[in-house]
Design a protein around this motif. Structure first.
Motif, short mmCIF file in Angstrom:
data_model
loop_
_atom_site.label_atom_id
_atom_site.label_comp_id
_atom_site.label_asym_id
_atom_site.label_seq_id
_atom_site.Cartn_x
_atom_site.Cartn_y
_atom_site.Cartn_z
N PRO A 1 -4.47 -15.05 3.75
CA PRO A 1 -4.14 -15.33 2.35
C PRO A 1 -4.97 -14.50 1.38
O PRO A 1 -6.06 -14.02 1.69
CB PRO A 1 -4.45 -16.82 2.19
N SER A 2 -4.46 -14.35 0.16
CA SER A 2 -5.15 -13.60 -0.89
C SER A 2 -6.16 -14.50 -1.59
O SER A 2 -6.27 -15.70 -1.33
CB SER A 2 -4.15 -13.05 -1.90
N ALA A 3 -6.90 -13.93 -2.55
CA ALA A 3 -7.92 -14.67 -3.29
C ALA A 3 -7.33 -15.75 -4.18
O ALA A 3 -8.05 -16.63 -4.66
CB ALA A 3 -8.75 -13.70 -4.13
N LYS A 4 -6.02 -15.71 -4.41
CA LYS A 4 -5.38 -16.73 -5.24
C LYS A 4 -5.44 -18.10 -4.57
O LYS A 4 -5.45 -19.13 -5.24
CB LYS A 4 -3.93 -16.34 -5.52
N TYR A 5 -5.48 -18.11 -3.25
CA TYR A 5 -5.51 -19.37 -2.51
C TYR A 5 -6.95 -19.83 -2.32
O TYR A 5 -7.89 -19.03 -2.34
CB TYR A 5 -4.85 -19.20 -1.15
N ASP A 6 -7.11 -21.14 -2.09
CA ASP A 6 -8.43 -21.67 -1.75
C ASP A 6 -8.98 -20.93 -0.54
O ASP A 6 -8.23 -20.55 0.37
CB ASP A 6 -8.35 -23.16 -1.43
N ALA A 7 -10.30 -20.75 -0.51
CA ALA A 7 -10.92 -19.95 0.55
C ALA A 7 -10.98 -20.69 1.87
O ALA A 7 -11.38 -20.11 2.89
CB ALA A 7 -12.33 -19.54 0.13
N ALA A 8 -10.59 -21.96 1.90
CA ALA A 8 -10.65 -22.74 3.14
C ALA A 8 -9.55 -22.32 4.09
O ALA A 8 -8.46 -21.95 3.68
CB ALA A 8 -10.54 -24.23 2.82
N GLY B 1 5.34 4.51 -2.66
CA GLY B 1 5.34 4.12 -1.25
C GLY B 1 4.11 3.37 -0.82
O GLY B 1 3.93 3.12 0.37
N LEU B 2 3.23 2.99 -1.75
CA LEU B 2 1.97 2.35 -1.40
C LEU B 2 1.71 1.19 -2.36
O LEU B 2 1.84 1.33 -3.57
CB LEU B 2 0.81 3.35 -1.46
N THR B 3 1.34 0.05 -1.81
CA THR B 3 0.95 -1.11 -2.61
C THR B 3 -0.45 -1.54 -2.21
O THR B 3 -0.75 -1.68 -1.02
CB THR B 3 1.92 -2.29 -2.40
N VAL B 4 -1.32 -1.72 -3.20
CA VAL B 4 -2.71 -2.12 -2.96
C VAL B 4 -3.00 -3.38 -3.78
O VAL B 4 -2.67 -3.44 -4.97
CB VAL B 4 -3.70 -1.01 -3.35
N GLN B 5 -3.60 -4.37 -3.13
CA GLN B 5 -4.03 -5.58 -3.84
C GLN B 5 -5.47 -5.88 -3.49
O GLN B 5 -5.82 -6.00 -2.32
CB GLN B 5 -3.15 -6.78 -3.49
N LEU B 6 -6.31 -5.98 -4.51
CA LEU B 6 -7.72 -6.30 -4.35
C LEU B 6 -7.98 -7.64 -4.99
O LEU B 6 -7.48 -7.93 -6.09
CB LEU B 6 -8.60 -5.22 -4.99
N PHE C 1 -23.21 -21.38 -3.07
CA PHE C 1 -22.30 -20.53 -3.82
C PHE C 1 -21.87 -19.37 -2.92
O PHE C 1 -22.71 -18.77 -2.24
CB PHE C 1 -22.97 -20.00 -5.08
N ASP C 2 -20.56 -19.06 -2.91
CA ASP C 2 -20.05 -18.01 -2.03
C ASP C 2 -19.03 -17.15 -2.75
O ASP C 2 -18.30 -17.61 -3.65
CB ASP C 2 -19.37 -18.63 -0.80
N LEU C 3 -18.99 -15.87 -2.32
CA LEU C 3 -17.97 -14.93 -2.77
C LEU C 3 -17.03 -14.61 -1.61
O LEU C 3 -17.48 -14.43 -0.48
CB LEU C 3 -18.61 -13.64 -3.29
N PHE C 4 -15.72 -14.54 -1.92
CA PHE C 4 -14.72 -14.32 -0.90
C PHE C 4 -13.81 -13.16 -1.32
O PHE C 4 -12.83 -13.36 -2.04
CB PHE C 4 -13.90 -15.58 -0.67
N PRO C 5 -14.14 -11.94 -0.89
CA PRO C 5 -13.29 -10.79 -1.24
C PRO C 5 -12.06 -10.70 -0.34
O PRO C 5 -12.04 -11.25 0.76
CB PRO C 5 -14.21 -9.59 -1.01
N SER C 6 -11.03 -10.00 -0.79
CA SER C 6 -9.84 -9.75 0.01
C SER C 6 -9.25 -8.41 -0.37
O SER C 6 -9.33 -7.98 -1.53
CB SER C 6 -8.81 -10.87 -0.17
N VAL C 7 -8.65 -7.75 0.61
CA VAL C 7 -8.02 -6.44 0.41
C VAL C 7 -6.69 -6.43 1.17
O VAL C 7 -6.64 -6.83 2.34
CB VAL C 7 -8.92 -5.29 0.93
N PHE C 8 -5.63 -5.98 0.50
CA PHE C 8 -4.33 -5.84 1.13
C PHE C 8 -3.75 -4.47 0.78
O PHE C 8 -3.71 -4.09 -0.40
CB PHE C 8 -3.35 -6.92 0.64
N VAL C 9 -3.32 -3.75 1.81
CA VAL C 9 -2.72 -2.42 1.62
C VAL C 9 -1.43 -2.37 2.41
O VAL C 9 -1.41 -2.72 3.60
CB VAL C 9 -3.67 -1.29 2.08
N ASN C 10 -0.34 -1.94 1.78
CA ASN C 10 0.93 -1.80 2.48
C ASN C 10 1.52 -0.43 2.18
O ASN C 10 1.60 -0.02 1.03
CB ASN C 10 1.92 -2.89 2.05
N ARG C 11 1.89 0.29 3.23
CA ARG C 11 2.39 1.66 3.09
C ARG C 11 3.78 1.78 3.73
O ARG C 11 3.95 1.46 4.91
CB ARG C 11 1.44 2.64 3.77
N VAL C 12 4.76 2.20 2.93
CA VAL C 12 6.10 2.48 3.45
C VAL C 12 6.13 3.94 3.88
O VAL C 12 6.10 4.84 3.04
CB VAL C 12 7.17 2.19 2.39
#
Length: 819
Positions: free
Chosen positions: A218-225, A512-517, A542-553
């Protein structure tokens, strides 16, 4: 972690810079916008809108209207344009031409009115049947709404058929071989422990479910659990204007009879939408448990053979009701309530424990009757708001939730001691246990979406939740014909938790490329208080939870992706509770108030070929891994289960999913997950421990369309032998069959289904620790035949209903309830 966070922020700044540069090079400044309505002047969503070149009607770009019927074409170069509007059941409408030049750049087209086609067939419903399993870019969707195999089953039983999902004997859910799944309802965390979550899922009838989404990273929009991802159960929402609904009734038989039913009603007008639903289920089934074990000490061995036969009855219902009020075209407010009630008993229970100094020799025995009764109720109140700020897609939404869960279980333990000849050897040992519990949850969140430009979108939000649990365990012994309090075993446990969170997601599209940070921050304050034992655990972190999503057509047929996320799993409230729960005199479970949260870093690489063959390679590393450990207490000669923090867990997985259309009348979906889970700790029972095993799960679903009104489905699964913490789990497998037939222009449907046709499903467990010798065998009533009848009535004027989101789901997923 600080370097990784700094790198992500640098990437975000770079993407902003790239976007600004790209905007400066785009010379198109024209804009065309407007709104679409029907003949009753009601805004129409999901209308196809096409922008055409006026000179030859060639398509330039396309769009669909949003929930308010609005559409927008922007950054248009100078020229002449036509706009076409198309929706099934209505005449096609053209508007224009519109000339965009230096003096005329913006056109706000008057409300376009769609007129029903005179050739429309009044009595024909055209239904596009979705595949049972659907693969999307960020998730796998199980479309169970019209599935034969879902008819008459509960949500928990349906999850057992989902690709890559496993459900153990206690109702704990794992995804692709990993435990720690967050289960959500309609996008909202349930905030329940695994036991109470299992109880809620057993109380949710399958006829109320539309689809199940499996989100492994899941992305950072969701709870980190949730270290292994999210399972989102979407309940049915009626999308039709006017008054309409559905009625469902079903019956089943395995060794005992079952029944279920439900009623759904919806009334939708221009200004408001009111909805309500009620479902119930009644279930009687058996559960057999056999345990063979050896208790080793320095001086002797004791052999135990325990046989337990239990017949249980359960009645449950769940309900929901609410109303959405459309203040105007851009603002909507809603209120909703949903809840459940489950009652039952396991009164017909007999446990026989044979004890001997040699295998198959009985020196003494204990015969026990251990009946119990339970009642669990839960209710959630929700207030929600959604506002559309502009036609470019700028939105804000807010949710506030209050949930309350009550539980009560009364258990009696009547133990008779016999000698080798089967005669009483000493006075019976009789005691009882009463465990009332109360969970209260408050949660609120705000989400904001800002389209920075055509190719970049920013999402951000805040959330706060507060959970309060109050649990009492009261033991009494029957002595001298009176019940007397046992203060040495009774306890009172109070747990309070507050989590404050904020997140930011930046999505950028290139050619052709989508990036989500993404980056999520969570601050946790918790306090556990075992009143009787005077043990307090007070934590703040206190915690930080990074996420990275890359999609390439890569091309029309080839697509690759990469994702990374850091996640947390906080202990279940019940796992923190130090109470002792008895299965029988020699078998019990106990909580651990000193459990720490576990942290997981997950990586995935994916590949898709023609969207029909999808492969995902994953790796995750978990520190302080929480695992249920089943061990023997040689001093007390007992077997108990408890949750412990192992040092670490490594997980490797390969998932291959293939939805195929073999023939026009035959579709199939096959899912294979191969994984290796490795657990290790430097100190378990005083010695180092390391365990792991390569295993696989395979699911296959076949759907055959016999004719326009008849479908046949076959589903099968196989889970190979695997290791879970200190447990060695034997293979489990089963086959389900189903057929459906519709009548009265598909308003009435009959579904006949058979679960576990060959009665193959049973749980078998042994120990991975050489010094712990035991085997556990469990068999429940899994072979069940069901007949379900559904009838749809009322208006069928299609209109998309507004999606809702709830803020209190992660906390609810950590509350347990039994039964």
């Amino acid at each position: 972690m600080r370097n990784l966070t700094t790198g992500i922020l640098a990437c975000i700044i770079s993407l902003f810079t790239l976007s600004a540069a790209n905007s400066q090079t785009n010379n198109g400044t024209g804009k065309l916008s407007g709104k679409v309505q029907d003949e009753k002047h009601i805004n129409q969503s999901y209308v196809s809108v096409s922008l055409l070149a006026a000179k030859d009607s060639t398509l330039i770009k396309g769009s669909i209207t949003d929930d308010n019927g609005s559409y927008l074409f922007e950054r248009l170069p100078e020229g002449q344009y036509l706009v076409a509007f198309n929706m099934m059941g209505y005449n096609r409408v053209f508007k224009g031409p519109y000339t965009i030049n230096a003096t005329h750049k913006n056109y706000n087209i008057d409300n376009v009115e769609l007129i029903p086609s005179s050739k429309q067939l009044n009595s024909v419903n055209i239904v596009a049947r979705k595949p049972l399993v659907e693969r999307q870019i960020d998730k796998t969707v199980l479309n169970v709404e019209n599935s034969v195999l879902a008819a008459g089953n509960t949500a928990l039983e349906i999850l057992e058929k989902a690709p890559g999902v496993s459900v153990d004997k206690d109702g704990n859910v794992s995804l692709r071989g990993k435990t720690g799944v967050t289960v959500m309802l309609d996008g909202k965390p349930t905030y329940l422990s695994s036991e109470q979550l299992a109880n809620l899922l057993r109380s949710t009838e399958g006829n109320a479910i539309q689809s199940i989404e499996l989100i492994t990273n899941p992305s950072a929009k969701y709870d980190a659990a949730g270290n292994s991802g999210i399972i989102n159960i979407k309940l049915k929402k009626n999308r039709n204007y006017g008054t309409n609904g559905s009625l469902t009734a079903g019956a089943g038989y395995g060794k005992y009879y079952k029944a279920n039913g439900g009623l759904s009603l919806n009334h939708r007008e221009k200004k408001f939408n009111a909805f309500g639903e009620f479902n119930f289920g009644k279930n009687k089934r058996f559960h057999n448990l056999d345990i063979d074990r050896v208790n080793n000490t320095a001086t002797d061995q004791t052999f135990f053979r325990q046989t337990s036969a239990q017949i249980g009855q359960r009645q449950n219902y769940n309900y929901k009701a609410g109303i959405d009020y459309f203040i105007n075209d851009k603002n909507t407010i809603g209120v909703a309530v949903n809840g459940y009630r489950a009652t039952g008993d396991n009164n017909d229970t007999k446990v026989v424990t044979l004890i001997g100094s040699q295998p198959f020799k009985t020196d003494s025995s204990v015969v026990a009757s251990n009946p119990n009764q339970y009642k669990y109720t839960g209710i959630t109140y929700n207030v929600n708001y959604k506002g559309t700020i502009d036609t470019a897609g700028q939105e804000i939404s807010a949710d506030a939730d209050y949930s309350r869960y009550n539980g009560l279980q009364n258990s009696n333990y009547n133990n008779t001691y016999l000698n080798a000849d089967g005669q009483p050897s000493k006075a019976p040992y009789i005691f009882r246990n009463r465990t009332p519990s109360l969970v209260k949850i408050w949660a609120g969140k705000v989400d904001y979406t800002l389209p920075i430009n055509k190719k970049m979108k920013l999402e951000t939000g805040l959330k706060s939740s507060k959970v309060s649990t109050d649990n009492v365990s009261s033991f009494e012994n029957f002595l001298n014909n009176n019940w007397q309090n046992d203060l040495t075993r009774s306890d009172h446990f109070i747990y309070d938790e507050n989590i404050n969170a904020g997140y930011v997601n930046l999505n950028r599209e290139f050619k052709g490329l989508t990036v989500q940070l993404g980056l999520r921050a969570e601050q946790t304050n918790s306090k556990g208080n075992s009143v009787s034992k005077q043990q307090i655990s007070d934590r703040h972190y206190f915690d930080l939870f990074p996420s990275v999503f890359v999609n390439r057509v890569l091309s029309k047929n080839h697509e690759v992706g990469f994702s990374y996320s850091r996640r947390i799993d906080r202990p279940d409230y019940e796992d923190l509770n130090p109470f002792v729960y008895f299965v029988d005199l020699y078998t019990y479970s106990m909580g651990n108030p000193f459990l720490n949260p576990q942290y997981t870093n997950s990586f995935e690489v994916s590949y898709s070929y023609k969207k029909t063959i999808n492969a995902t390679l994953g790796y995750s590393h978990t520190n302080n891994a929480i695992s249920r450990v089943l061990v023997s207490d040689t001093a007390k000669k007992t077997l108990f289960i408890s949750s412990q923090n192992l040092a670490q867990k490594k997980s490797y997985s390969l998932n291959i999913n293939s939805p195929l259309t073999l023939f026009k009348w035959w579709t199939t979906n096959n899912n294979l997950t191969v994984f290796y889970n490795e657990f290790s700790t430097p100190n378990l029972l005083g010695i180092p421990y390391k365990g792991g095993k390569t295993a696989f799960n395979f699911n296959s679903n076949q759907t055959i369309t016999l004719n326009s009104t008849t479908n046949f489905e076959l589903s099968g699964f196989y889970r190979s032998a695997q290791v879970d913490g200190t447990l060695s789990v034997k293979p489990i497998y089963g086959i389900d069959l189903g057929v459906s037939k519709s009548f009265m222009e598909k308003k009435l449907s009959l579904k006949l289904a058979a679960n576990d046709v060959f009665n193959l499903q049973k749980f078998r467990i042994t120990s991975e620790i050489p010094s712990q010798i035991y085997s556990v065998n469990e068999k429940s009533e899994t072979r069940v035949f069901r007949l379900t009848c559904s009838y749809r009535f009322g208006s069928t004027a299609i209109k998309g209903a507004r999606k809702r989101s709830k803020g209190s789901s992660e906390e609810e997923s950590r509350v347990r309830s039994g039964g």
